[in-house]
Each structure stands twice: as structure tokens, then as C-alpha cells.
Scaffold this motif. Sequence first.
Motif, PDB file in Angstrom:
ATOM      1  N   ALA A   1       0.837  -1.204   0.000  1.00 34.88           N
ATOM      2  CA  ALA A   1       0.000   0.000   0.000  1.00 34.88           C
ATOM      3  C   ALA A   1       0.872   1.254   0.000  1.00 34.88           C
ATOM      4  O   ALA A   1       0.585   2.229  -0.721  1.00 34.88           O
ATOM      5  N   LYS A   2       1.939   1.244   0.800  1.00 30.26           N
ATOM      6  CA  LYS A   2       2.804   2.416   0.874  1.00 30.26           C
ATOM      7  C   LYS A   2       3.576   2.629  -0.424  1.00 30.26           C
ATOM      8  O   LYS A   2       3.793   3.772  -0.850  1.00 30.26           O
ATOM      9  N   THR A   3       3.977   1.525  -1.065  1.00 31.46           N
ATOM     10  CA  THR A   3       4.680   1.639  -2.343  1.00 31.46           C
ATOM     11  C   THR A   3       3.768   2.229  -3.402  1.00 31.46           C
ATOM     12  O   THR A   3       4.147   3.142  -4.157  1.00 31.46           O
ATOM     13  N   LEU A   4       2.538   1.732  -3.462  1.00 26.57           N
ATOM     14  CA  LEU A   4       1.578   2.236  -4.435  1.00 26.57           C
ATOM     15  C   LEU A   4       1.208   3.685  -4.137  1.00 26.57           C
ATOM     16  O   LEU A   4       1.071   4.513  -5.050  1.00 26.57           O
ATOM     17  N   ALA A   5       1.068   4.008  -2.856  1.00 25.67           N
ATOM     18  CA  ALA A   5       0.745   5.384  -2.472  1.00 25.67           C
ATOM     19  C   ALA A   5       1.853   6.343  -2.896  1.00 25.67           C
ATOM     20  O   ALA A   5       1.580   7.459  -3.381  1.00 25.67           O
ATOM     21  N   LYS A   6       3.081   5.904  -2.742  1.00 24.95           N
ATOM     22  CA  LYS A   6       4.217   6.748  -3.145  1.00 24.95           C
ATOM     23  C   LYS A   6       4.200   6.993  -4.648  1.00 24.95           C
ATOM     24  O   LYS A   6       4.403   8.125  -5.110  1.00 24.95           O
ATOM     25  N   ASP A   7       3.933   5.928  -5.412  1.00 26.71           N
ATOM     26  CA  ASP A   7       3.882   6.063  -6.869  1.00 26.71           C
ATOM     27  C   ASP A   7       2.744   6.976  -7.306  1.00 26.71           C
ATOM     28  O   ASP A   7       2.881   7.742  -8.267  1.00 26.71           O
ATOM     29  N   ALA A   8       1.618   6.885  -6.595  1.00 28.73           N
ATOM     30  CA  ALA A   8       0.441   7.675  -6.967  1.00 28.73           C
ATOM     31  C   ALA A   8       0.438   9.055  -6.322  1.00 28.73           C
ATOM     32  O   ALA A   8      -0.482   9.844  -6.545  1.00 28.73           O
ATOM     33  N   LYS A   9       1.477   9.314  -5.486  1.00 29.53           N
ATOM     34  CA  LYS A   9       1.610  10.599  -4.793  1.00 29.53           C
ATOM     35  C   LYS A   9       0.402  10.892  -3.884  1.00 29.53           C
ATOM     36  O   LYS A   9      -0.159  11.990  -3.895  1.00 29.53           O
ATOM     37  N   VAL A  10       0.010   9.873  -3.106  1.00 30.59           N
ATOM     38  CA  VAL A  10      -1.053  10.025  -2.117  1.00 30.59           C
ATOM     39  C   VAL A  10      -0.550   9.517  -0.773  1.00 30.59           C
ATOM     40  O   VAL A  10       0.540   8.958  -0.672  1.00 30.59           O
ATOM     41  N   GLU A  11      -1.338   9.715   0.268  1.00 34.94           N
ATOM     42  CA  GLU A  11      -0.977   9.271   1.608  1.00 34.94           C
ATOM     43  C   GLU A  11      -1.647   7.920   1.930  1.00 34.94           C
ATOM     44  O   GLU A  11      -2.539   7.474   1.206  1.00 34.94           O
ATOM     45  N   THR A  12      -1.199   7.313   3.015  1.00 37.31           N
ATOM     46  CA  THR A  12      -1.853   6.101   3.505  1.00 37.31           C
ATOM     47  C   THR A  12      -2.549   6.402   4.827  1.00 37.31           C
ATOM     48  O   THR A  12      -2.157   7.307   5.558  1.00 37.31           O
ATOM     49  N   MET A  13      -3.593   5.624   5.101  1.00 38.08           N
ATOM     50  CA  MET A  13      -4.365   5.786   6.334  1.00 38.08           C
ATOM     51  C   MET A  13      -4.980   4.434   6.688  1.00 38.08           C
ATOM     52  O   MET A  13      -5.250   3.615   5.814  1.00 38.08           O
ATOM     53  N   VAL A  14      -5.208   4.200   7.980  1.00 38.10           N
ATOM     54  CA  VAL A  14      -5.748   2.922   8.433  1.00 38.10           C
ATOM     55  C   VAL A  14      -7.260   2.867   8.250  1.00 38.10           C
ATOM     56  O   VAL A  14      -7.984   3.805   8.585  1.00 38.10           O
ATOM     57  N   LEU A  15      -7.739   1.758   7.699  1.00 44.74           N
ATOM     58  CA  LEU A  15      -9.153   1.390   7.732  1.00 44.74           C
ATOM     59  C   LEU A  15      -9.177  -0.044   8.242  1.00 44.74           C
ATOM     60  O   LEU A  15      -8.771  -0.970   7.554  1.00 44.74           O
ATOM     61  N   ASN A  16      -9.639  -0.215   9.459  1.00 42.01           N
ATOM     62  CA  ASN A  16      -9.496  -1.480  10.165  1.00 42.01           C
ATOM     63  C   ASN A  16     -10.665  -2.416   9.854  1.00 42.01           C
ATOM     64  O   ASN A  16     -11.813  -2.083  10.143  1.00 42.01           O
ATOM     65  N   PRO A  17     -10.407  -3.612   9.295  1.00 43.72           N
ATOM     66  CA  PRO A  17     -11.492  -4.548   9.014  1.00 43.72           C
ATOM     67  C   PRO A  17     -11.973  -5.307  10.250  1.00 43.72           C
ATOM     68  O   PRO A  17     -12.881  -6.137  10.158  1.00 43.72           O
ATOM     69  N   LEU A  18     -11.364  -5.013  11.388  1.00 41.32           N
ATOM     70  CA  LEU A  18     -11.793  -5.586  12.666  1.00 41.32           C
ATOM     71  C   LEU A  18     -11.810  -7.108  12.665  1.00 41.32           C
ATOM     72  O   LEU A  18     -12.688  -7.734  13.250  1.00 41.32           O
ATOM     73  N   GLU A  19     -10.817  -7.689  12.019  1.00 42.53           N
ATOM     74  CA  GLU A  19     -10.669  -9.142  12.085  1.00 42.53           C
ATOM     75  C   GLU A  19      -9.925  -9.547  13.353  1.00 42.53           C
ATOM     76  O   GLU A  19      -9.890 -10.724  13.717  1.00 42.53           O
ATOM     77  N   GLY A  20      -9.356  -8.565  14.019  1.00 47.40           N
ATOM     78  CA  GLY A  20      -8.660  -8.794  15.271  1.00 47.40           C
ATOM     79  C   GLY A  20      -8.072  -7.486  15.761  1.00 47.40           C
ATOM     80  O   GLY A  20      -7.984  -6.523  15.002  1.00 47.40           O
ATOM     81  N   LEU A  21      -7.689  -7.450  17.034  1.00 46.25           N
ATOM     82  CA  LEU A  21      -7.019  -6.284  17.590  1.00 46.25           C
ATOM     83  C   LEU A  21      -5.531  -6.558  17.696  1.00 46.25           C
ATOM     84  O   LEU A  21      -5.101  -7.705  17.837  1.00 46.25           O
ATOM     85  N   THR A  22      -4.730  -5.506  17.621  1.00 47.29           N
ATOM     86  CA  THR A  22      -3.321  -5.652  17.964  1.00 47.29           C
ATOM     87  C   THR A  22      -3.221  -5.765  19.487  1.00 47.29           C
ATOM     88  O   THR A  22      -4.166  -5.443  20.211  1.00 47.29           O
ATOM     89  N   LYS A  23      -2.068  -6.205  19.971  1.00 50.35           N
ATOM     90  CA  LYS A  23      -1.879  -6.304  21.416  1.00 50.35           C
ATOM     91  C   LYS A  23      -2.014  -4.932  22.058  1.00 50.35           C
ATOM     92  O   LYS A  23      -2.590  -4.787  23.136  1.00 50.35           O
ATOM     93  N   GLU A  24      -1.495  -3.909  21.371  1.00 51.64           N
ATOM     94  CA  GLU A  24      -1.563  -2.553  21.914  1.00 51.64           C
ATOM     95  C   GLU A  24      -3.014  -2.077  22.019  1.00 51.64           C
ATOM     96  O   GLU A  24      -3.403  -1.440  23.011  1.00 51.64           O
ATOM     97  N   GLN A  25      -3.818  -2.385  21.028  1.00 49.94           N
ATOM     98  CA  GLN A  25      -5.229  -2.009  21.067  1.00 49.94           C
ATOM     99  C   GLN A  25      -5.962  -2.744  22.186  1.00 49.94           C
ATOM    100  O   GLN A  25      -6.776  -2.148  22.900  1.00 49.94           O
TER     101      GLN A  25
END
Length: 306
Positions: free
Chosen positions: A259-283
Amino acid sequence: MIRSKWIMSITVMVIFSVILAGCGTAASSKAKLVEGKVNVVTSFYPLYEFTKAIGGEYVNAINLVPAGVEPHDWSPKSRDIKNMTQAQIFVYQGAGFEGWVKDFLGSLSPDSTLKVVEASNGANLIRTSENKEEFDPHAWLSPLNAVKMANNIKTALISADPAHKDAFEQNYASYAAKLTDLDARYKKELGQTSKKEIAVSHQAFAYLCRDYGLTQLSIMGLSPDAEPTAQDLKNMNEYIKVHNLKYIFFEELVSDKLAKTLAKDAKVETMVLNPLEGLTKEQADAGEDYISIMDKNLKNLVTALQ
């Protein structure tokens, strides 16, 4: 004859457990069954949260997939199999989400008392474009589908522990109201955005798009580790340009490198959209839950769609 069938049943279970233990990708859950409570084993995070919210103090909920682990390719180990077979209730998503469930259910003995709940049963499911006989399993990302899934869990809890029916009904009503309020927030805020198209790494948001009038284009398919083709990447670049998008959404439990590679090529930013399949330990440690993560998703969507 009876003894022979019993030995065969045990043998099948042992073989099945060993096979699954060999192909599991994460450490087995350390959770234990608790006497005096309804023990409910759930196949992944949202079902675990719904169960806890409805069951309250009368339920011991065990989530099979550990924090930080993506559930699409996860499969249970021998300890998980033991917990599932000895619990009162087993809840799974269905609609093709858990590839291992069919074998597990087929291995249960005919006299098993385990109550099995397919949470997505009765939900408003979306058929896949690739195969009209198959469904997109990500139904929990529709808060209104989540209400139906929670109701299926409530019904099973009442069946297993009718003495606490009133508590389960009250807890369900309270949680369903929160889900309904969440749906109202999504409708209100996404109804006011100027854009309606989103670019995502994983094709997990069809229900969210259907419910709130959005359109998604994904780099990968329904499985987050699917390999995109050169044409897929070209299509994404064109989609971003045509719709003047400023962000590509990625998820936290899968590598964001593509996603970050494609975003760089397209000159856009990345942002989280969480599908809620699980939480990280921090969450999990921070006390995040389905509602709070869905609200963060809403905030990010509103930002991206301005």
C-alpha cells in the motif's frame, strides 16, 4: 461394536488435532474453561466481543485467534480443539470465513452436546462477483448485520443457560442499541461527504460500502494476502487519479508495504481502515473494542472523503 466406534471417534479427533497443530501459524490460546459459567469459544475477535457483551458475568468467552494475528489463514491447535469440544457453545462466522471449521464440525462425535452457532446466519450477505454461490464473509463490518449476529449469540446463550435469560436479553438490548447508534453516526457523517470512492488494500469493506453508499477498489481480493497483478496496480493508479483520491487505506494486521509503495507512486498518503478481524496487542491493552475501532474508521473515512 460400541467400544470400537468410540475408539475410532477418539482416533479421528487425535489425528485431526495433530494435523491442525502442524499447520497453525500462531501460539495456541492459553485461555481455560471455567466451571460454573457458560463456556463459549469464538473463532475470531468480533464474535468474542459480542459474546462478552451479551453474556456478562455468566459467560467465560475464549477467543481462538491471538491478538495481532490475522485470522484468514489461522487454524486451531490441539489445545484449541480441546476447548472447542468441551465448551458449551462454539461460535463461528461462517459464509466461508473459517476454512477449518467444516473439518472440525465433521470430527465431532454424534453424541456431542456442543451448541454450534453460525453467527452470519440470517445476516444480509453479499454474494461475491467471482462466484455467485459464495458470499463475502466480512458481514460484521455492517453494524446492522452485527445486530443480527449478536442476536444469534444471545439465542444460543439463553438455550445453554435459561436461568439467566433476562440478563442476556437486557445485555443484548443494550449492546444492540450501541450498534444501532453506530449505524446512525455512519449514515449521518458519510451522507455529508463530497466523495464516495475509497481505495483499500484488502477487499473487506463491501458491507460498509453497501450500507453507506460508498464504492471500494482494492489492491488485493477477499483474502488480504492475495497477490495483485500488474493490471490490478495499474487499475488502482487510474482509479486514484480519476476520483482525485488523497489516501489509500491499509490495515494493521497485514504488511502495509505494498500500500505504501503504491501510495508513493500515486503521490497520495496512507491511512488505516481497520477490518476488525482482530485487535493488535496494543489495542487490546488500551481497551479498544468494536465500537471504538469502528468510530476511528468513520473518522478516517470522513477525512479521506472530503
